[in-house]
Write a protein that holds these residues in place. Structure first.
Motif, mmCIF file in Angstrom:
data_model
loop_
_atom_site.group_PDB
_atom_site.id
_atom_site.type_symbol
_atom_site.label_atom_id
_atom_site.label_comp_id
_atom_site.label_asym_id
_atom_site.label_seq_id
_atom_site.Cartn_x
_atom_site.Cartn_y
_atom_site.Cartn_z
ATOM 1 N N LEU A 241 0.866 -1.185 0.000
ATOM 2 C CA LEU A 241 0.000 0.000 0.000
ATOM 3 C C LEU A 241 0.898 1.229 0.000
ATOM 4 C CD1 LEU A 241 -2.958 0.973 0.143
ATOM 5 C CD2 LEU A 241 -2.732 1.018 2.628
ATOM 6 N N GLU A 242 0.844 1.991 -1.075
ATOM 7 C CA GLU A 242 1.731 3.131 -1.263
ATOM 8 C C GLU A 242 0.934 4.415 -1.271
ATOM 9 O OE1 GLU A 242 3.275 1.969 -5.035
ATOM 10 O OE2 GLU A 242 5.027 0.982 -4.170
ATOM 11 N N GLY A 243 1.583 5.486 -0.867
ATOM 12 C CA GLY A 243 0.949 6.800 -0.889
ATOM 13 C C GLY A 243 1.792 7.806 -0.155
ATOM 14 N N SER A 244 2.019 8.964 -0.754
ATOM 15 C CA SER A 244 2.819 10.003 -0.115
ATOM 16 C C SER A 244 1.993 10.724 0.940
ATOM 17 C CB SER A 244 3.322 11.008 -1.161
ATOM 18 O OG SER A 244 2.237 11.581 -1.865
ATOM 19 N N SER A 245 2.684 11.368 1.877
ATOM 20 C CA SER A 245 2.002 12.037 2.985
ATOM 21 C C SER A 245 1.212 13.260 2.535
ATOM 22 C CB SER A 245 3.031 12.454 4.043
ATOM 23 O OG SER A 245 4.012 13.318 3.467
ATOM 24 N N ASP A 246 1.576 13.851 1.392
ATOM 25 C CA ASP A 246 0.881 15.046 0.923
ATOM 26 C C ASP A 246 -0.213 14.724 -0.087
ATOM 27 O OD1 ASP A 246 2.609 14.150 -0.987
ATOM 28 O OD2 ASP A 246 3.312 16.127 -1.613
ATOM 29 N N SER A 247 -0.508 13.462 -0.292
ATOM 30 C CA SER A 247 -1.547 13.063 -1.239
ATOM 31 C C SER A 247 -2.600 12.235 -0.516
ATOM 32 C CB SER A 247 -0.941 12.251 -2.382
ATOM 33 O OG SER A 247 -1.965 11.755 -3.240
ATOM 34 N N ARG A 248 -3.844 12.435 -0.887
ATOM 35 C CA ARG A 248 -4.914 11.675 -0.252
ATOM 36 C C ARG A 248 -5.214 10.376 -0.975
ATOM 37 N NH1 ARG A 248 -10.372 12.374 -1.903
ATOM 38 N NH2 ARG A 248 -10.605 13.445 -3.908
ATOM 39 N N PHE A 249 -4.504 10.111 -2.050
ATOM 40 C CA PHE A 249 -4.716 8.884 -2.815
ATOM 41 C C PHE A 249 -3.711 7.818 -2.406
ATOM 42 C CE2 PHE A 249 -6.339 12.247 -5.658
ATOM 43 C CZ PHE A 249 -7.647 11.825 -5.728
ATOM 44 N N ARG A 250 -4.161 6.579 -2.360
ATOM 45 C CA ARG A 250 -3.337 5.427 -2.011
ATOM 46 C C ARG A 250 -3.445 4.397 -3.130
ATOM 47 N NH1 ARG A 250 -2.547 8.929 1.162
ATOM 48 N NH2 ARG A 250 -2.489 8.800 3.453
ATOM 49 N N THR A 251 -2.332 3.799 -3.488
ATOM 50 C CA THR A 251 -2.320 2.760 -4.509
ATOM 51 C C THR A 251 -1.968 1.425 -3.863
ATOM 52 O OG1 THR A 251 -0.001 3.259 -5.045
ATOM 53 C CG2 THR A 251 -1.711 4.327 -6.370
ATOM 54 N N LEU A 252 -2.745 0.422 -4.169
ATOM 55 C CA LEU A 252 -2.538 -0.926 -3.658
ATOM 56 C C LEU A 252 -2.005 -1.765 -4.804
ATOM 57 C CD1 LEU A 252 -3.072 -2.469 -0.950
ATOM 58 C CD2 LEU A 252 -5.175 -3.302 -1.990
ATOM 59 N N ARG A 253 -0.736 -2.186 -4.708
ATOM 60 C CA ARG A 253 -0.070 -2.878 -5.810
ATOM 61 C C ARG A 253 0.344 -4.280 -5.376
ATOM 62 N NH1 ARG A 253 2.462 -0.880 -10.321
ATOM 63 N NH2 ARG A 253 2.313 1.232 -9.481
ATOM 64 N N GLY A 254 0.042 -5.263 -6.226
ATOM 65 C CA GLY A 254 0.429 -6.636 -5.960
ATOM 66 C C GLY A 254 1.806 -6.945 -6.519
ATOM 67 N N ASN A 255 2.736 -7.361 -5.642
ATOM 68 C CA ASN A 255 4.085 -7.720 -6.072
ATOM 69 C C ASN A 255 4.231 -9.218 -6.347
ATOM 70 O OD1 ASN A 255 4.936 -5.046 -5.759
ATOM 71 N ND2 ASN A 255 5.375 -5.348 -3.595
ATOM 72 N N LYS A 256 3.420 -10.017 -5.671
ATOM 73 C CA LYS A 256 3.440 -11.459 -5.863
ATOM 74 C C LYS A 256 2.036 -11.976 -5.614
ATOM 75 C CE LYS A 256 4.971 -15.753 -3.672
ATOM 76 N NZ LYS A 256 5.717 -16.366 -2.553
ATOM 77 N N ASN A 257 1.574 -12.875 -6.481
ATOM 78 C CA ASN A 257 0.234 -13.424 -6.318
ATOM 79 C C ASN A 257 0.167 -14.783 -6.996
ATOM 80 O OD1 ASN A 257 -2.461 -13.867 -5.850
ATOM 81 N ND2 ASN A 257 -3.177 -11.992 -6.827
ATOM 82 N N ARG A 258 -0.029 -15.820 -6.207
ATOM 83 C CA ARG A 258 -0.160 -17.162 -6.752
ATOM 84 C C ARG A 258 -1.552 -17.434 -7.312
ATOM 85 N NH1 ARG A 258 2.940 -20.133 -1.706
ATOM 86 N NH2 ARG A 258 5.065 -19.725 -2.417
ATOM 87 N N PHE A 259 -2.489 -16.523 -7.086
ATOM 88 C CA PHE A 259 -3.864 -16.744 -7.517
ATOM 89 C C PHE A 259 -4.345 -15.664 -8.471
ATOM 90 C CE2 PHE A 259 -3.472 -18.139 -3.029
ATOM 91 C CZ PHE A 259 -3.495 -19.505 -3.255
ATOM 92 N N GLY A 260 -3.442 -14.859 -9.021
ATOM 93 C CA GLY A 260 -3.857 -13.802 -9.936
ATOM 94 C C GLY A 260 -2.656 -13.126 -10.572
ATOM 95 N N ALA A 261 -2.927 -12.036 -11.288
ATOM 96 C CA ALA A 261 -1.882 -11.312 -12.008
ATOM 97 C C ALA A 261 -1.063 -10.456 -11.042
ATOM 98 C CB ALA A 261 -2.502 -10.420 -13.080
ATOM 99 N N VAL A 262 0.233 -10.383 -11.294
ATOM 100 C CA VAL A 262 1.093 -9.511 -10.498
ATOM 101 C C VAL A 262 1.062 -8.105 -11.086
ATOM 102 C CG1 VAL A 262 2.612 -11.368 -9.738
ATOM 103 C CG2 VAL A 262 3.103 -10.188 -11.870
ATOM 104 N N ASN A 263 1.551 -7.146 -10.303
ATOM 105 C CA ASN A 263 1.561 -5.732 -10.683
ATOM 106 C C ASN A 263 0.163 -5.187 -10.932
ATOM 107 O OD1 ASN A 263 4.327 -5.268 -10.489
ATOM 108 N ND2 ASN A 263 4.700 -6.046 -12.540
#
Length: 456
Positions: A241-263
């Motif tokens: 879960l990524e997001g800078s302190s000055d932004s209200r938006f958060r991005t949830l990124r998958g780095n590894k997944n055995r049950f779906g697509a990565v990234n």
């Protein structure tokens, strides 16, 4: 009692050594080798399933087509963006690791998810960093239903699993894995030994009892998940879960997944009522001004299984320094240096005495090569002080010979751009669609000179 075995493990790559050393000889990192005490192996008691010789367990061997997949249906987390990153929902028996900077919203997202799931299935929220009063206060502030969510404040892994066997939850949250400990491991919580053994114990518990376990992990100062590398190997899905302190938006990124697509990428907005999912992230990243400025351009990148429109900005200015600066935010700096060399060799543009600044608007990190042509276009636009058409979109990979190479999913990228009102596109020739896209002029280019002529 026998002497306990001691090993030294690198927390970055997981390499083991017989003695301590300042630098890991495998990954070349400094001060990452820490002591790891191997717990003593206790003799397992014989059970009714053991027959014949001691230690021999009867197990059934079967082919893959005999495995019943209907008994493990996915279930939704209540957030479509969270389900997208997980590959369509949570899988029973899976071990999920979610990390992020302090204050990114990991606990908030999981508390919201668990309160929603508790209305339809048994759940268990285990907190080791906060008291139950603090968790209840946060849930009340967010306006979440708290009547059915079962919570536990405990850090001993064996105790947690014993209580979970009695409650039989379908999904369980461990917040966080860095504060968990096991009785047999003689080291402090958060050490390599404790994190490694605790994660392995929880993963085995998830597989044996078909419980989806979500573990919260801390991150280091460089943004990677803390703890031994084996922690990422033993789990099924690793999410950041990524997001800078000055932004209200958060991005949830998958780095590894055995049950779906990565990234795969999920976008959330942090509000006073918690995290709200953003179903159309392109509209947010394209919040541009009325007046078009030089060096600004929209490109189409591919994140997981969907296209995403983002704006790239470039500023090229005369440098007063002996060594001009090359600064990138959201893009790889080595990629910028390579594209500047291609632009000089095959585009005839000399920027060796210019400062170059590149930024991807919205805090998005671009890792794919489809942004090459858009980046070069933005650089030329800023250097010539020439504003491009606001309804123009560009994507394509640039080779070292100046050729424009195709990128995957070109048709889907163009349809996404047309949906947001773009009227003109510069794409590789191989990505030019055979059928005309209504309301959009698509220009295919095969070389950097062709692209610059079409644009300028």
């Amino acid at each position: 009692m026998g002497k306990k075995k001691t090993a030294f493990v690198c927390s970055d790559c997981g390499a083991e050594f017989a003695r301590w050393q300042g630098q890991c000889s495998e990954c070349k990192a400094w001060n990452t080798v820490t002591e790891f005490r191997v717990p003593s192996v206790k003799a397992a008691p014989r059970s009714a399933s053991m027959t014949g010789y001691a230690g021999v367990v009867e197990a059934k061997i079967q082919t893959l087509d005999e495995v019943n997949l209907e008994s493990l249906p996915r279930f939704s987390t209540g957030f479509k963006e969270f389900d997208r990153v997980l590959g369509g929902g949570a899988v029973p028996g899976s071990a999920i690791l979610i990390g992020g900077e302090p204050g990114a919203g990991k606990s908030t997202l999981l508390l919201q998810t668990m309160c929603l799931l508790a209305q339809s299935m048994p759940t268990l929220y285990v907190t080791g960093e906060e008291s139950l009063q603090q968790v209840a206060m946060r849930a009340k502030r967010l306006g979440l239903p708290t009547d059915k969510l079962k919570t536990l404040a405990e850090t001993n892994v064996e105790t947690i699993c014993q209580l979970a066997l009695r409650e039989k939850p379908s999904i369980m949250v461990i917040d966080s894995i860095q504060v968990m400990h096991m009785t047999d491991v003689q080291s402090a919580p958060g050490s390599v030994s404790q994190v490694r053994e605790s994660a392995a114990y929880l993963t085995r518990f998830a597989k044996q009892n078909q419980v989806a376990i979500v573990m919260v992990g801390h991150v280091t100062k460089d943004g990677t998940l803390a703890g031994p590398k084996v922690l990422e190997h033993c789990i099924d899905c690793s999410i950041l879960l990524e997001g800078s302190s000055d932004s209200r938006f958060r991005t949830l990124r998958g780095n590894k997944n055995r049950f779906g697509a990565v990234n795969e990428l999920g976008v959330f907005a942090m509000t006073g009522q918690g995290l709200k999912e953003v179903s159309n992230p392109s509209a947010i990243f394209l919040n541009r001004g009325e007046e078009q400025t030089p060096g600004s351009l929209v490109m189409v990148i591919w994140e997981g299984t969907r296209p995403l429109l983002v704006e790239v900005q470039a500023l090229v200015d005369y440098s007063q320094l002996a060594n001009p600066r090359r600064v990138t935010v959201g893009l790889e700096q080595n990629r910028l240096a390579m594209l500047l060399a291609v632009l000089h060799r095959h585009g005839g543009l000399q920027v060796a005495d210019q400062d170059v600044f590149v930024n991807v608007v919205g805090g998005v990190k671009v890792n794919e090569t489809s942004a090459d042509l858009a980046l070069i276009t933005a650089l030329v636009s800023s250097f010539k002080n020439y504003a491009l058409d606001k309804q123009l979109v560009v994507f394509g990979e640039v080779g070292l010979g100046g050729e424009i190479r195709p990128v995957p999913s070109g048709q889907e990228r163009l349809r996404e751009a047309a949906k947001h009102g773009f009227k003109r596109a510069i794409v590789p020739v191989a990505n030019k669609p055979k059928e005309v896209i209504e309301g959009m002029e698509v220009i295919g280019v095969s070389s950097l000179n062709d692209a610059l002529q079409a644009l300028f």
